[in-house]
Design a protein around this motif. Sequence first.
Motif, mmCIF file in Angstrom:
data_model
loop_
_atom_site.group_PDB
_atom_site.id
_atom_site.type_symbol
_atom_site.label_atom_id
_atom_site.label_comp_id
_atom_site.label_asym_id
_atom_site.label_seq_id
_atom_site.Cartn_x
_atom_site.Cartn_y
_atom_site.Cartn_z
ATOM 1 N N PHE A 205 0.831 -1.207 0.000
ATOM 2 C CA PHE A 205 0.000 0.000 0.000
ATOM 3 C C PHE A 205 0.868 1.260 0.000
ATOM 4 N N LEU A 206 1.906 1.272 0.834
ATOM 5 C CA LEU A 206 2.814 2.415 0.879
ATOM 6 C C LEU A 206 3.533 2.602 -0.463
ATOM 7 N N ALA A 207 3.841 1.490 -1.125
ATOM 8 C CA ALA A 207 4.461 1.560 -2.447
ATOM 9 C C ALA A 207 3.506 2.202 -3.454
ATOM 10 N N ALA A 208 2.227 1.856 -3.372
ATOM 11 C CA ALA A 208 1.234 2.449 -4.269
ATOM 12 C C ALA A 208 1.136 3.956 -4.036
ATOM 13 N N LEU A 209 1.152 4.370 -2.776
ATOM 14 C CA LEU A 209 1.098 5.796 -2.455
ATOM 15 C C LEU A 209 2.311 6.537 -3.012
ATOM 16 N N GLU A 210 3.474 5.921 -2.911
ATOM 17 C CA GLU A 210 4.687 6.554 -3.416
ATOM 18 C C GLU A 210 4.628 6.707 -4.939
ATOM 19 N N LEU A 211 4.117 5.702 -5.628
ATOM 20 C CA LEU A 211 3.979 5.790 -7.087
ATOM 21 C C LEU A 211 2.989 6.879 -7.481
ATOM 22 N N ILE A 212 1.928 7.035 -6.688
ATOM 23 C CA ILE A 212 0.950 8.094 -6.948
ATOM 24 C C ILE A 212 1.599 9.460 -6.746
ATOM 25 N N LYS A 213 2.369 9.587 -5.665
ATOM 26 C CA LYS A 213 3.037 10.856 -5.380
ATOM 27 C C LYS A 213 3.998 11.240 -6.505
ATOM 28 N N ARG A 214 4.668 10.256 -7.073
ATOM 29 C CA ARG A 214 5.603 10.511 -8.178
ATOM 30 C C ARG A 214 4.904 10.637 -9.522
ATOM 31 N N GLN A 215 3.563 10.491 -9.513
ATOM 32 C CA GLN A 215 2.742 10.587 -10.725
ATOM 33 C C GLN A 215 3.101 9.520 -11.751
ATOM 34 N N GLN A 216 3.576 8.377 -11.268
ATOM 35 C CA GLN A 216 3.849 7.251 -12.155
ATOM 36 C C GLN A 216 2.616 6.360 -12.297
ATOM 37 N N VAL A 217 1.671 6.529 -11.357
ATOM 38 C CA VAL A 217 0.433 5.740 -11.357
ATOM 39 C C VAL A 217 -0.737 6.682 -11.115
ATOM 40 N N SER A 218 -1.829 6.491 -11.853
ATOM 41 C CA SER A 218 -3.059 7.245 -11.616
ATOM 42 C C SER A 218 -4.081 6.338 -10.952
ATOM 43 N N VAL A 219 -5.023 6.957 -10.252
ATOM 44 C CA VAL A 219 -6.003 6.204 -9.472
ATOM 45 C C VAL A 219 -7.402 6.673 -9.830
ATOM 46 N N GLU A 220 -8.315 5.745 -9.986
ATOM 47 C CA GLU A 220 -9.706 6.063 -10.291
ATOM 48 C C GLU A 220 -10.632 5.295 -9.355
ATOM 49 N N GLN A 221 -11.768 5.913 -9.059
ATOM 50 C CA GLN A 221 -12.828 5.242 -8.299
ATOM 51 C C GLN A 221 -14.133 5.576 -9.005
ATOM 52 N N GLU A 222 -14.809 4.567 -9.474
ATOM 53 C CA GLU A 222 -15.963 4.783 -10.334
ATOM 54 C C GLU A 222 -17.143 5.394 -9.589
ATOM 55 N N ASP A 223 -17.348 5.033 -8.320
ATOM 56 C CA ASP A 223 -18.429 5.588 -7.531
ATOM 57 C C ASP A 223 -18.054 5.520 -6.050
ATOM 58 N N ASN A 224 -18.876 6.130 -5.189
ATOM 59 C CA ASN A 224 -18.600 6.145 -3.765
ATOM 60 C C ASN A 224 -18.478 4.733 -3.220
ATOM 61 N N PHE A 225 -17.381 4.489 -2.499
ATOM 62 C CA PHE A 225 -17.105 3.178 -1.907
ATOM 63 C C PHE A 225 -16.907 2.103 -2.968
ATOM 64 N N GLY A 226 -16.721 2.538 -4.228
ATOM 65 C CA GLY A 226 -16.511 1.578 -5.305
ATOM 66 C C GLY A 226 -15.078 1.080 -5.328
ATOM 67 N N ARG A 227 -14.781 0.229 -6.278
ATOM 68 C CA ARG A 227 -13.444 -0.338 -6.352
ATOM 69 C C ARG A 227 -12.436 0.716 -6.811
ATOM 70 N N ILE A 228 -11.215 0.607 -6.304
ATOM 71 C CA ILE A 228 -10.121 1.501 -6.656
ATOM 72 C C ILE A 228 -9.322 0.873 -7.783
ATOM 73 N N ILE A 229 -9.084 1.634 -8.860
ATOM 74 C CA ILE A 229 -8.392 1.121 -10.033
ATOM 75 C C ILE A 229 -7.070 1.873 -10.230
ATOM 76 N N LEU A 230 -5.986 1.138 -10.395
ATOM 77 C CA LEU A 230 -4.670 1.720 -10.660
ATOM 78 C C LEU A 230 -4.347 1.608 -12.135
ATOM 79 N N ARG A 231 -3.812 2.699 -12.722
ATOM 80 C CA ARG A 231 -3.418 2.700 -14.133
ATOM 81 C C ARG A 231 -2.019 3.294 -14.261
ATOM 82 N N LYS A 232 -1.339 2.924 -15.303
ATOM 83 C CA LYS A 232 0.017 3.411 -15.549
ATOM 84 C C LYS A 232 -0.026 4.871 -15.973
ATOM 85 N N GLY A 233 0.815 5.709 -15.387
ATOM 86 C CA GLY A 233 0.906 7.119 -15.756
ATOM 87 C C GLY A 233 -0.103 7.964 -15.041
ATOM 88 N N ALA A 234 0.205 9.274 -14.922
ATOM 89 C CA ALA A 234 -0.672 10.189 -14.184
ATOM 90 C C ALA A 234 -1.804 10.685 -15.070
#
Length: 234
Positions: A205-234
């Motif tokens: 989890f901490l690794a995912a946060l670090e990748l997000i901070k570096r904008q190497q990974v983007s994060v999406e959530q389709e709806d409230n309390f929905g699944r979290i999706i990781l994608r390559k690039g910001a």
Amino acid sequence: MDIKLKDFEGPLDLLLHLVSKYEVDIYDVPIVEVIEQYLAYIATLQAMRLEVAGDYMVMASQLMLIKSRKLLPKVAETAVEEDDPELELLSQIEEYRRFKVLSDELAAQHDKRAVYYSKPKEELIVEDAILKQDKSVMDLFLAFSKVISAKQEEVKNSHTVIEKDDYRIEDMMALLNSRLESESSVVLTGVFAGCQNLQEAITLFLAALELIKRQQVSVEQEDNFGRIILRKGA
């Protein structure tokens, strides 16, 4: 590696965040679901060895009492209880919401007025990452709370094994990058499915946060309390 998460201003601020996601009147929210999310958040902080303020723990005990009353079978009602802890809690959240709205309005007026004056240089503090559809890093953390709660239950029901603490954030970052090179996207819950213990899940989890901070990974959530999706690039 020092990873900091945005703190809530107190237990009522956390509860208001959870309640507001249902987009209904405060008195109509499914209170048991909100309580479970709050308790999962506190349990995750403890699992990550982060300090939990005393007022959060006091609120947790009050919420557990309310939850136990809600889950008990109801008997024939003979009289209305004078003190309803659930109603009192919802009233506190509603009152806190009103004060927070007023506070935000005053802050906006202050910011508008401040543009007419020269001010000394100030340090700008911004979120390390912003999720799409008006989400925040805390939404990611709350989603992780559900994962870690399930993992804790899984570990508790399995045989006790003492494992060496040798997980590195850098290794987990490389693992996530490798998966995203071969897959267009990965679901957060799927990322943690292969973790053998809590320490591995936390490090991932901490690794995912670090990748997000570096904008190497983007994060999406389709709806409230929905699944979290990781994608390559910001």
